[in-house]
Design a protein around this motif. Structure first.
Motif, short mmCIF file in Angstrom:
data_model
loop_
_atom_site.label_atom_id
_atom_site.label_comp_id
_atom_site.label_asym_id
_atom_site.label_seq_id
_atom_site.Cartn_x
_atom_site.Cartn_y
_atom_site.Cartn_z
N SER A 1 0.84 -1.19 0.00
CA SER A 1 0.00 0.00 0.00
C SER A 1 0.88 1.24 0.00
CB SER A 1 -0.91 0.01 1.22
OG SER A 1 -0.17 0.31 2.40
N GLU A 2 0.26 2.40 0.07
CA GLU A 2 0.97 3.68 0.07
C GLU A 2 1.86 3.87 1.29
OE1 GLU A 2 -0.41 8.36 -0.50
OE2 GLU A 2 -1.73 6.91 0.44
N THR A 3 1.68 3.04 2.30
CA THR A 3 2.54 3.11 3.48
C THR A 3 4.00 2.89 3.11
OG1 THR A 3 0.76 2.32 4.89
CG2 THR A 3 2.98 2.06 5.73
N TYR A 4 4.25 2.17 2.01
CA TYR A 4 5.60 1.83 1.59
C TYR A 4 5.89 2.35 0.19
CZ TYR A 4 4.73 -1.41 5.36
OH TYR A 4 4.39 -1.93 6.58
N LEU A 5 7.17 2.50 -0.09
CA LEU A 5 7.65 2.64 -1.46
C LEU A 5 8.18 1.29 -1.92
CD1 LEU A 5 9.65 6.00 -1.33
CD2 LEU A 5 7.26 5.64 -1.94
N CYS A 6 8.18 1.10 -3.23
CA CYS A 6 8.68 -0.14 -3.81
C CYS A 6 9.96 0.18 -4.58
CB CYS A 6 7.64 -0.74 -4.75
SG CYS A 6 8.16 -2.26 -5.57
N ILE A 7 11.03 -0.58 -4.32
CA ILE A 7 12.31 -0.38 -4.99
C ILE A 7 12.60 -1.62 -5.83
CG2 ILE A 7 14.79 -0.06 -4.66
CD1 ILE A 7 14.14 1.32 -1.99
N GLY A 8 12.86 -1.43 -7.11
CA GLY A 8 13.13 -2.55 -7.99
C GLY A 8 12.70 -2.23 -9.42
N PRO A 9 12.57 -3.26 -10.27
CA PRO A 9 12.66 -4.68 -9.96
C PRO A 9 14.10 -5.20 -9.98
CG PRO A 9 12.12 -4.39 -12.26
CD PRO A 9 12.20 -3.01 -11.68
N PHE A 10 14.29 -6.36 -9.33
CA PHE A 10 15.57 -7.05 -9.34
C PHE A 10 15.37 -8.42 -9.98
CE2 PHE A 10 15.67 -4.07 -5.80
CZ PHE A 10 16.83 -3.37 -6.09
#
Length: 550
Positions: free
Chosen positions: A449-458
């Motif tokens: 959800s918006e609570t987190y940021l997503c880093i990637g893809p790997f």
């Protein structure tokens, strides 16, 4: 006038202005000691610019505090003028009359503070009263003006300050907080109306209100201090000095234009930066620290930047405020040299402090709401066939793939999730601190959800874990801090972070060696950035809720 009367409190009594509780975190009373420190810096600059002359011995200068609260600046200025003009005006009553009627001026921000300021300056809330120390005033206000000013409402907002009509259109029995200094289209005409057509202020100094409710969600508030700075510059004083929140260095709601103009203004002579506001304003929960600056109309060049924190040695350097390739002010002098080494090592291809496009870590970081789900969204507690996991505020839920409207290309990749809001422990201006909430690897078949940021893809779990090790490094998090104005950790704060080779794990020893970080710089990094433990605690340590409004 009784020769025993003095503007300074007698030694056996406490200064009453040190005992007054703040009205709020937005309208903060300035401690006398801090006001005195700012006036010392002003006097030093005057002496340097005028062959050693004493600022306080000039009877022609005019001083303005356009947002006076306790009157502490006006009182301290008057104290110094009373002493400095003694040789030119030996008679104390004549001297005091001259100073208070012709040199010292203020604008109250509320009726209460205008009365308080008059009491501090004139020793009476009526400038022409029988107990006032000055003679010659025809009005109770003297030179501390206050009259009720109304907001100009258009579609629920004030056209001058942006205040919410719902919050501040409250009837005539309550303060409007429509500050006279910024509620005008022509500040020079406004000053002429208040103090006369011929008035030209040599020094403008003070501590403006910081923010007003903008009608947003919860306690949302928009900064207004930048409006006072901009208005004061239009009056073209010789010197301008203000205490303002330091969040303008790198962020703040609606502060991009202000930051750009400040960094481009080569008349800023000095900035004193206090990493913790409590070092200046005890008991005030103002995150991000505060600063005061000295602006000199007739002095152009580099700026002296001094960083203060607790018992650390003061770090001072004379440097450019605007560094090519950086859209923020680099807060730490030591941090600037470290960043320069990192960018130089990564190769040219972009100007100044800008990383080459193919080296930028921020391209791996998602925007806010990476999969379209708000912070308050809650997935199902139990999964159904075909569901995917959603990391959300407070734990893990489940949603169907069909509910994912954006970011679907990341669902089946390895990635890293990291809280948007870095966790705090009460005072977020305590060092060393972690800078980031604890990141964790996100498996294929998951979103957030918006609570987190997503880093990637790997490409693999190994790559994701190696990138995770990089985020735990102190150097990496220092580079984030240099672009991070608050607890809110958006994609933008990764601007100064370079990508690495994800086929191997990373440690600070590796990074220090790669970028040639000196032992002194390592000491600084480890003084500012706390080690990060990757022990998972999905229900406790992960960031919760939206970040602050400003």
């Amino acid at each position: 006038m009784n020769q025993q009367v003095s503007f300074k409190p007698r030694g056996r009594n406490p200064d009453v202005l040190t005992c007054i509780a703040n009205l709020s975190n937005d309208e903060v009373f300035t401690p006398p000691e801090f006001a005195s420190r700012i006036l010392d810096r002003l006097a030093q600059a005057w002496a340097e610019d005028h062959g050693g002359a004493d600022l306080w011995a000039d009877p022609t200068l005019c001083f303005l505090d356009p947002f006076t609260k306790s009157g502490v600046f006006l009182r301290e200025i008057t104290n110094r003028l009373v002493k400095g003009l003694e040789e030119k005006m030996p008679d104390l009553q004549t001297r005091v009359n001259h100073i208070l009627t012709r040199q010292v001026f203020g604008i109250g921000i509320t009726r209460l503070t205008s009365l308080l300021a008059r009491r501090s300056l004139y020793c009476s809330k009526q400038a022409n009263g029988p107990h006032a120390v000055a003679e010659g005033f025809n009005t109770e206000a003297g030179n501390i003006w206050f009259e009720r000013v109304e907001h100009t409402w258009v579609k629920g907002k004030c056209t001058f300050c942006g205040a919410s009509q719902g919050a501040l259109d409250r009837g005539e029995d309550m303060e409007t907080h429509a500050y006279a200094f910024i509620h005008t289209q022509d500040i020079k005409t406004r000053m002429a109306e208040l103090f006369g057509d011929e008035m030209q202020f040599d020094v403008i100094i003070g501590n403006p209100p910081y923010q007003l409710s903008d009608g947003g969600y919860g306690t949302s508030a928009a900064p207004i201090y930048q409006m006072f700075v901009e208005q004061a510059k239009q009056l073209e004083p010789r010197y301008l000095s203000m205490i303002i929140p330091a969040r303008w260095f790198a962020g703040g709601k609606g502060l991009d234009e202000f930051r750009e103009s400040m960094l481009a203004d080569d008349r800023l002579r000095s900035i004193d930066d206090y990493l913790s506001a409590s070092d200046v304003f005890p008991g005030v929960g103002l995150k991000g620290g505060v600063c005061y600056f000295l602006w000199n109309r007739d002095h152009r060049g580099d700026c002296q930047v001094s960083t203060h924190f607790k018992d650390w040695p003061v770090s001072t350097a004379t440097r450019h405020l605007a560094e090519e390739g950086a859209d923020v002010f680099i807060r730490f002098n030591e941090g600037l040299s470290i960043l320069q080494k990192v960018v130089e090592s990564e190769g040219q291809g972009a100007p100044g402090l800008a990383l080459p496009a193919n080296k930028r870590f921020d391209v791996l970081v998602s925007s806010l709401r990476p999969f379209g789900f708000r912070t308050f969204f809650r997935g199902r507690k139990n999964s159904k066939k075909g569901d995917i996991a959603i990391y959300q505020n407070g734990g893990i839920g489940f949603v169907s793939r069909a509910e994912v409207e954006i970011g679907a290309e990341l669902i089946d990749s390895w990635k890293i999730y990291i809280g948007r809001a870095a966790p705090g422990t009460g005072n977020r201006d305590t060092y060393p601190h972690r800078i980031l909430s604890t990141p964790f690897v996100g498996e294929p078949g998951s979103i957030c959800s918006e609570t987190y940021l997503c880093i990637g893809p790997f490409e693999s779990k190994e790559q994701a874990e190696n990138a995770l090790s990089y985020l735990t490094c102190r150097l990496t998090r220092l580079l984030i801090l240099l672009h991070k104005p608050s607890q809110d950790t958006t994609r933008k704060v990764y601007t100064f972070v370079p990508k690495q080779d994800w086929s191997r794990p990373w440690t600070d020893v590796d990074l220090y060696s790669k970028y040639g970080i000196s032992s002194e710089e390592i000491d600084f990094i480890e003084k500012v950035v706390r080690p990060m433990d990757l022990t998972p605690d999905l229900l406790g340590d992960l960031a919760v809720g939206d970040a602050d409004g400003e």
